[in-house]
Design an enzyme around this catalytic site. Sequence first.
Site, PDB file in Angstrom:
ATOM      1  NE  ARG A  40     -57.552  37.659  73.533  1.00  0.00           N
ATOM      2  CZ  ARG A  40     -58.545  36.815  72.950  1.00  0.00           C
ATOM      3  NH1 ARG A  40     -59.641  36.662  73.380  1.00  0.00           N
ATOM      4  NH2 ARG A  40     -58.116  36.526  71.615  1.00  0.00           N
ATOM      5  CG  ASP A  72     -55.523  35.410  74.363  1.00  0.00           C
ATOM      6  OD1 ASP A  72     -54.997  35.724  73.205  1.00  0.00           O
ATOM      7  OD2 ASP A  72     -56.531  34.411  74.380  1.00  0.00           O
ATOM      8  CG  HIS A  99     -54.851  32.548  71.708  1.00  0.00           C
ATOM      9  ND1 HIS A  99     -55.415  33.859  71.147  1.00  0.00           N
ATOM     10  CD2 HIS A  99     -55.066  31.438  70.657  1.00  0.00           C
ATOM     11  CE1 HIS A  99     -56.517  33.358  70.290  1.00  0.00           C
ATOM     12  NE2 HIS A  99     -56.121  32.182  70.011  1.00  0.00           N
ATOM     13  CD  GLU A 155     -58.987  31.419  67.248  1.00  0.00           C
ATOM     14  OE1 GLU A 155     -59.910  31.739  66.501  1.00  0.00           O
ATOM     15  OE2 GLU A 155     -58.531  32.014  68.100  1.00  0.00           O
ATOM     16  CD1 TRP A 158     -62.994  25.937  70.177  1.00  0.00           C
ATOM     17  CD2 TRP A 158     -63.825  27.682  69.021  1.00  0.00           C
ATOM     18  NE1 TRP A 158     -61.921  26.089  68.957  1.00  0.00           N
ATOM     19  CE2 TRP A 158     -62.419  27.488  68.663  1.00  0.00           C
ATOM     20  CE3 TRP A 158     -64.339  28.920  68.219  1.00  0.00           C
ATOM     21  CZ2 TRP A 158     -61.722  28.089  67.438  1.00  0.00           C
ATOM     22  CZ3 TRP A 158     -63.449  29.468  67.375  1.00  0.00           C
ATOM     23  CH2 TRP A 158     -62.360  29.292  66.977  1.00  0.00           C
ATOM     24  CE1 TYR A 175     -67.212  30.302  71.614  1.00  0.00           C
ATOM     25  CE2 TYR A 175     -66.190  31.654  70.372  1.00  0.00           C
ATOM     26  CZ  TYR A 175     -66.068  30.641  71.065  1.00  0.00           C
ATOM     27  OH  TYR A 175     -65.051  29.710  71.400  1.00  0.00           O
ATOM     28  CG  ASP A 199     -67.287  36.933  71.477  1.00  0.00           C
ATOM     29  OD1 ASP A 199     -68.027  35.968  71.455  1.00  0.00           O
ATOM     30  OD2 ASP A 199     -66.249  37.253  70.596  1.00  0.00           O
ATOM     31  CD1 TRP A 201     -65.187  34.382  72.830  1.00  0.00           C
ATOM     32  CD2 TRP A 201     -62.993  34.090  73.627  1.00  0.00           C
ATOM     33  NE1 TRP A 201     -64.864  32.923  72.777  1.00  0.00           N
ATOM     34  CE2 TRP A 201     -63.659  32.828  73.434  1.00  0.00           C
ATOM     35  CE3 TRP A 201     -62.021  34.269  74.626  1.00  0.00           C
ATOM     36  CZ2 TRP A 201     -62.908  31.628  73.789  1.00  0.00           C
ATOM     37  CZ3 TRP A 201     -61.193  33.120  74.821  1.00  0.00           C
ATOM     38  CH2 TRP A 201     -61.720  32.075  74.149  1.00  0.00           C
ATOM     39  CB  THR A 202     -63.197  40.526  77.247  1.00  0.00           C
ATOM     40  OG1 THR A 202     -62.159  40.315  77.417  1.00  0.00           O
ATOM     41  CG2 THR A 202     -64.300  39.979  78.158  1.00  0.00           C
TER      42      THR A 202
HETATM   43  C1  ACM Z   1     -61.890  30.113  70.619  1.00  0.00           C
HETATM   44  O1  ACM Z   1     -62.878  30.967  70.318  1.00  0.00           O
HETATM   45  N1  ACM Z   1     -60.829  30.468  69.904  1.00  0.00           N
HETATM   46  C2  ACM Z   1     -61.770  29.263  71.468  1.00  0.00           C
END
Ligand code: ACM
Length: 641
Positions: free
Chosen positions: A179, A208, A282, A359, A425, A450, A452, A496-497
């Site tokens: 990201r 991603d 992704h 996802e 997760w 998480y 983020d 996650w960024t």
């Molecule tokens: C994730 O947070 N989609 C692995």
Amino acid sequence: MKKCASGFLLFLLFCASIQAQKAARSKDWRPKLIPIPVSVTVGSGYLELPYDLFIITPNNKEIKQIANRLAFTLGNMANDVKVKTDIVASPKSIFLLLSNDKTIPKEGYRLKVTNQNITITANESTGIFYGIQTLLQLLPAEVEEKRERKSPLKWSVPILTIEDHPRFGWRGLMLDVARHFFTVIEVKDFIDQMVKYKFNLLHLHLTDDQGWRLQIKSLPKLTEVGAWRVERTGTFGTLSKPKPGEPTTYGGFYTHDDIKELVKYAADRFVNILPEIDVPGHSLAALAAYPELSCTPGEYYVSPGDRFMIWPGGGQHFYGTLDNTICPANEKAYEFLDKVFTEVAELFPFSYIHLGGDETARNFWEKSEQIKALMQKEKLKDLDEVQSYFVKRVAKIIYSKGKKMIGWDEILQGGLAPDATVMSWRGMKGGVEAAKQGHEVVMSPADFAYLDYMQGDAVIEPPVYASLRLKKTYQFDPAPAEIDEKFVKGGQANIWTEQIYNTRHLQYMIWPRAFAIAEALWSPKDKRNWSDFTSRVESHFDRLEAAGVKYSSAMYDPIFEVSKKDTATIIVKLSTEIDGLAIHYSFDNSFPDNLYPAYTTPLTVPQDASFLKVITYRNNQPVGRMMVMPVTELKKRVGIK
Ligand code: ACM
């Protein structure tokens, strides 16, 4: 005393420094270690390290290298630090000893400080390395400073014995370099920070929708096209789409040489790097380079953070307005992934490869004739089974390269691939289910790990869609009682960024919550204690400051609990995560300080107030941030118009 006499001023300086240290310690004599070791036995007094300090190592290349790095770090404080392999040296040396002691478990060490010397004993160099990390935490924060001292300091270490080893072998941090791209230097810095807290696994989320970050020589467009996007700054998911012909100038990628350099740097610090190639979802950046891999013909672009995934009610339900998946019904996809994983396997020596699997928006698959034909041919009854078919085929590719496969917990849907390891997760339930099926698991539940997510109230934090306070992070236990701990390889926190544009903010999001994760993964469960932990966290804030690393002080900020008494009256309950703080407040728009009213009982918001402003103090010193809560926001939280 003799050494002090080398200069009277110097003498005063360093003796004063020792006195200050001792005075500070006398308030709370316990060493402030994170993660807390298995056992610490504190003796009485201190060993004062001499100016001419020797580090004595066995004649072992790896340990000599570790010793040289320790000498470099300690060079901040002493005149002269020398690494020697002969035992004949001055007293008060640091001895690194390789042993064959059955009582020291894997990665474990024994650290002994007497009034004669310091000894770190371990059966392998990893243990020596961790013993050194602990020793460094016994020294004052100045040891973290990255500058040469004109006048050396002289420091002391408390006399003690520490026996220590980790609870779990997988102690990870995931960094999303897709990201936002982080350079080799920035990733090395990340590794330097993580090893101080005994993390040993760096998971790189390399691909991603917003970027493909790994050079694949046999598929050059992945980085020629997929590593670059149009530049946007703002809030992820609201950013504007690329305009026709707009140059894609923002991004970056790692060459093979970069990865080799990173892998070596990490290995020298006992860190494995886990590469993740996130498929089949992704995958917009890959499709921008090779659109023929999609089930949905069209032109694709690397997303700058525009909104093409829609979460109608939040939660797990979502769909795409753009097909960002690699098509499981397309044979070219498997040829493509074979090429990708051939190079990934060659570049990363770690035994696992992560294939993502999370996802996957399947609304385009529903309409795809190719997918329908695949379902008929392979007798797949639903789209879960289509995804599972894909994951199992990709797993085979990964196994054919001599690697093990790990994926996000969605790989359970439609049936788990044989020998797959699950990274849980969406809470712990995926991990629990996989462990019950006899698979190995790594726990990284969003609700605990998480990083983020916002760490304080949304009114003061950079906005992200969810919150995770330090206290909740500290409650993370990677091995829930209902499963056999032998299936739990360990755990990790994920960063996650989407909303992290630079390393300063990256640091702010990581620390201190990664302290809590480090302790969950390393320390015995029965040694963990929230209030003791927070006192140690506070002393590590000094260390982060000395190291020039940004951190969040959100743990000092009040927590707002809002309710309504009748249709128009708002009640605000305030509390703090840590003990001993006074909360001062105002409703009159001015900034409160410690002479303002102190919060004691829930507040009734005055009818015409515009803002509730709060700040925490301890011992008449401000510790929290000035929080400005609009009354309109309070109303929103309880549904008052
Ligand atoms: C994730 O947070 N989609 C692995």
